[in-house]
Scaffold this motif. Sequence first.
Motif, PDB file in Angstrom:
ATOM      1  N   MET B   1      60.292 -75.698  -5.588  1.00 30.09           N
ATOM      2  CA  MET B   1      59.137 -74.793  -5.710  1.00 30.09           C
ATOM      3  C   MET B   1      57.927 -75.404  -5.011  1.00 30.09           C
ATOM      4  SD  MET B   1      58.179 -71.917  -7.192  1.00 30.09           S
ATOM      5  CE  MET B   1      59.608 -71.797  -8.252  1.00 30.09           C
ATOM      6  N   LEU B   2      57.259 -74.623  -4.292  1.00 34.76           N
ATOM      7  CA  LEU B   2      56.099 -75.114  -3.558  1.00 34.76           C
ATOM      8  C   LEU B   2      54.913 -75.185  -4.507  1.00 34.76           C
ATOM      9  CD1 LEU B   2      55.232 -75.834  -0.702  1.00 34.76           C
ATOM     10  CD2 LEU B   2      54.353 -73.528  -0.530  1.00 34.76           C
ATOM     11  N   ASN B   3      54.377 -76.379  -4.627  1.00 33.82           N
ATOM     12  CA  ASN B   3      53.261 -76.553  -5.536  1.00 33.82           C
ATOM     13  C   ASN B   3      51.984 -76.738  -4.738  1.00 33.82           C
ATOM     14  OD1 ASN B   3      51.736 -76.946  -7.753  1.00 33.82           O
ATOM     15  ND2 ASN B   3      52.490 -79.017  -8.197  1.00 33.82           N
ATOM     16  N   ALA B   4      51.500 -75.665  -4.207  1.00 34.60           N
ATOM     17  CA  ALA B   4      50.302 -75.782  -3.390  1.00 34.60           C
ATOM     18  C   ALA B   4      49.638 -74.433  -3.290  1.00 34.60           C
ATOM     19  CB  ALA B   4      50.674 -76.256  -2.000  1.00 34.60           C
ATOM     20  N   SER B   5      48.364 -74.447  -3.049  1.00 37.82           N
ATOM     21  CA  SER B   5      47.694 -73.172  -2.837  1.00 37.82           C
ATOM     22  C   SER B   5      47.538 -72.998  -1.344  1.00 37.82           C
ATOM     23  CB  SER B   5      46.321 -73.176  -3.481  1.00 37.82           C
ATOM     24  OG  SER B   5      45.417 -73.856  -2.638  1.00 37.82           O
ATOM     25  N   MET B   6      47.650 -71.771  -0.919  1.00 42.71           N
ATOM     26  CA  MET B   6      47.518 -71.566   0.515  1.00 42.71           C
ATOM     27  C   MET B   6      46.317 -70.715   0.804  1.00 42.71           C
ATOM     28  SD  MET B   6      51.363 -71.252   1.439  1.00 42.71           S
ATOM     29  CE  MET B   6      51.456 -70.709  -0.217  1.00 42.71           C
ATOM     30  N   ASP B   7      45.399 -71.266   1.493  1.00 42.56           N
ATOM     31  CA  ASP B   7      44.215 -70.499   1.860  1.00 42.56           C
ATOM     32  C   ASP B   7      44.599 -69.536   2.966  1.00 42.56           C
ATOM     33  OD1 ASP B   7      43.243 -72.329   0.214  1.00 42.56           O
ATOM     34  OD2 ASP B   7      41.726 -73.156   1.557  1.00 42.56           O
ATOM     35  N   GLN B   9      44.284 -67.948   6.385  1.00 42.10           N
ATOM     36  CA  GLN B   9      43.811 -68.601   7.595  1.00 42.10           C
ATOM     37  C   GLN B   9      42.425 -68.072   7.949  1.00 42.10           C
ATOM     38  OE1 GLN B   9      46.611 -68.615  10.721  1.00 42.10           O
ATOM     39  NE2 GLN B   9      45.224 -69.624  12.128  1.00 42.10           N
ATOM     40  N   ALA B 103      49.592 -72.061  22.986  1.00 37.69           N
ATOM     41  CA  ALA B 103      49.751 -71.488  21.648  1.00 37.69           C
ATOM     42  C   ALA B 103      48.477 -70.757  21.221  1.00 37.69           C
ATOM     43  CB  ALA B 103      50.119 -72.586  20.648  1.00 37.69           C
ATOM     44  N   THR B 107      48.009 -66.648  20.550  1.00 37.84           N
ATOM     45  CA  THR B 107      47.435 -66.097  19.312  1.00 37.84           C
ATOM     46  C   THR B 107      46.232 -65.220  19.649  1.00 37.84           C
ATOM     47  OG1 THR B 107      48.046 -68.169  18.269  1.00 37.84           O
ATOM     48  CG2 THR B 107      46.672 -66.678  16.980  1.00 37.84           C
TER      49      THR B 107
END
Lengths: 606, 243
Positions: B1-7, B9, B103, B107
Amino acid sequence: MTRIVGIDLGTTNSLIAFMKEGQPCVVPDRNGRTMVPSVVALTDNGLIVGDSAKEHLTRNPERTVYSVKRFMGKGLADVQNELAYFPYTLTETGGVIRIRLGEKSYSPPQVSAMVLKELKRRAETYLGESISKAVITVPAYFNDSQRQATKDAGLIAGLEVLRIINEPTAASLAYGLQGKTQGTIAVYDFGGGTFDISILKLKDGIFEVLATNGDTHLGGDDLDRLLVDLFIGQIQEQYGINLSEYSDHMQAVRLEAERAKIRLSDDLKATITIELPDDKGHFTRELTREQLESLAMPVIERTLAPCRMALKDAGLTSKDIDEVVLVGGSTRMPLVRRRVEALFGKAPHCHLNPDEVVALGAAVQADILSGGTTDMLLLDVTPLSLGIETMGGVMSSLIRRNTTIPASAKELFTTYVDGQTGVDIHILQGERELIKDNRSLARFRLKVPPLPAGVPRIEVTFLIDANGILNVTATDMRTGQSQSIDVKPSYGLSDAEVERMIEDSFKFAVDDVNARKLIEARLDAEALLKTTERSLTEAGHLIMADEAKGIRNASSQLASAKDGSDPRTIRARMAELEQAAKNLNVVMLDDSLKKSLQGKKVTEVT
Amino acid sequence: MLNASMDQQTPESPQPRGLQMARSMCWHCQSAVTGEYFCDRCVKVQPVSKETDYFTCLGFPRRLTLDPKKLEAKFYELSRTFHPDFYQTKSPAEQTISLGNAAVLNTAYRTLRDPIQRAEYLVALETGSVKDIRTSPPAELFEEILELQDTLEAFRSSERDSQEGRELRTVLETEQRGLEQRRQEMEAQLHRLFTDWDQLQDRGEATSPAREERDRLLKHMRDLLSNRTYVTSIVNDLAATIA
């Protein structure tokens, strides 16, 4: 500048090409054949590759590996339901399939490396220089693990892989080189084991891929299997023999099915003859094109959904497509051509040999990389969405499918618990919502300084390079320091393992070369003796007695050289025999031509 | 399980206008960089600065009505400048820069090519915050959406081939067409605002009514964009359910 070659590493056949005066050419062997069967056999004298290995499919099926491309970047569970079709033994170590060959086990990249080495040798002999750099093609729909496995195969073969390029786009480069092509084109690439569709926009030398789709487990192989199942069922019914228990016969059936399928692209019917085990005679039947087509229809239909999806993703309808290009041996089937024509509403074209066009395109890309061609540029896309696992087993997409590569995405990670020192990150590829429905690519642990929850700020950059391969880097935003990441591939070899395989491949290289040269010389000699014998029987009466005597003499000289162990002597005797039989072959050809014209009216002939 | 918050972008914060590819020094020869993408002195490619926004990167002003042909031409031109294919024989440092620049360029082009994404990016850039993600229906759609949820619920629990199922499907299909039309209206309205924005920018006035107009336009676009995203996701759900 060192030469960069282009390689089409195919499921059934592989080719190597290079640029000569601005035009790509495929390297032929001394018999003029351009395709090397992607087959590896372990014989008493060592490992052999290509045409000579293909002969071992029926003689020595447990020790002859074919269609290894189907296993690249895969685990055993991925291919469970087709294991029964392969006579060789597959196992798994560390998430990677291993193929048993005698005492040793080989990973798919190692077996592919043997094919690559064969191609490399062929080019080195032909060009008279050593080859160390290559562009290798892969199906456009290959995921990250499959691409990485292909790159590993190149490394093990002693090649620096400068670029992994998609097969349909390579084909478009070969077509684009012919100048006039502009507009929107669809490349329909149906090969031995894989299917791809790519939609491209060609404008002023830029080849911009708008969308790609496909199925990396769908090809001519599948049609052969349907035929095999049909024949086996009939043999069971008629003779009560379960042929699937005889792996050597199974390979003969598979080859016969493939031959019949190929013949039915030109003819309306073909005769199948299969030798039965234990001297029970032969099974013979006729197969019509119609029968093949009704069997093949469901397989061909499976290629159409990806085509529609690619059109949709490109924001186009079939009316917007200016040209349809066919690539891959399976597109020789009239049924495929009809279905493609019906879908796009225009006749597909294929004036370049569909077996060679991918290798030719790879050579063009090699020339771009070496600075030779500067007016063409390929802008390709990533075929599958890339994401990471988040709470609740859901995949959060970072880079969407059909994004132009190179492509990058950044994510900021922090902690939820005071003093937490790591964050586990799981990378996936696929289009589904839940992680369990997507392909696991790799896992890694992000190192975090022990600080209160929420304070650490680690920025992770996911970069898909021009090969379509993922690179991950991380930076601590508080200190500005970057950290190295040890990514564990879910279905791939570790760097250390690849390293060891490269060493092994050099260690055994010398033995392999000698063994291979002798085996190949013997096989070629055998084949030459056989055809000469047949020619003498059929057309011996058409030449002078002296000449026939000379041929017999050269034949027996070759036969005794063949039992020796010097490949050079064998080759020399072969050349002598070929020289002696030169006139016989000409006479025979004239005679057969004459016979085929007999009984026809002049109008039919001209 | 990913234990992180993702802001989410975050686009780079707004910056003074006219700051083109701000770099002071060439990474290679340390001389002042005056050229656009290459050092004038040693001809090495320069990394696109992290602060460069997508408009600047592609050499376009912050406008919302861009000519797609010109945008494509510029993208192709810059692809020929930055693509890693043309750096294969160069040093590893230059290869890394080319990869990073390509890259960013890709984008930038992907964002600006689509008028809606372009507007969302510009609004975020100008207001210095990420876009609103709406979790409840916009006021004018509130009742309609509630009713739709009920119909969807009934459809999900009905037999697809029954009389009821078929009737509900017809209702939902009508509903879908209605919402799609609503989305088109929103987009038409947005395009009018895009023109207004561009005209305001072209006038370049620094008066306080101009500033008020700017803020009003940004707020209006922001609301419309988030409503449009909401309706789009409802339509997609709807299409997936009745498919």
